[in-house]
Design an enzyme around this catalytic site. Sequence first.
Site: not given
Length: 150
Positions: A22-23
């Site tokens: 997600f990052e």
Amino acid sequence: MTQSKNISDYSVGCCVPLIKQFEGCRLTTYRCSAGVLTIGYGHTGSDVSEGITISQNDAEKLLIDDLSKFQTELAPLVTVLVTEGQFIALMSFVFNLGIGAFKRSTLRRELNAGNIEAAADEFLKWCNAGGKPVEGLKRRRLAEKELFLS
């Protein structure tokens, strides 16, 4: 039955795949959507300044260091034993939103009260940025909720 442990008894390494997913990773400093100088997998702080480039290994080390810091801050706030899935979901939440958001959240209150289903539902209330829903945050919160309940 899934074994439950204290937050501090888990290895932060189990959180890395979800956080990375997600990052994303940027090896040169950039300003995040909130305007904060960032590098690697969402690393911020006084050691981040304009024009820095790091290696992939440095980005991984910063991620592990950041996760270890968040684990230390999270441990005293969670008064119940948690499963590995709950640990990963909570670490992702705190990594993304900060310890302060978790500290004052209904998610924390419901978890510590043993209301797992109600706590899981709280993840989905954190999908906005700048007051508007963000599809990427919705996907992240759904993944966190699923892990939390697994």
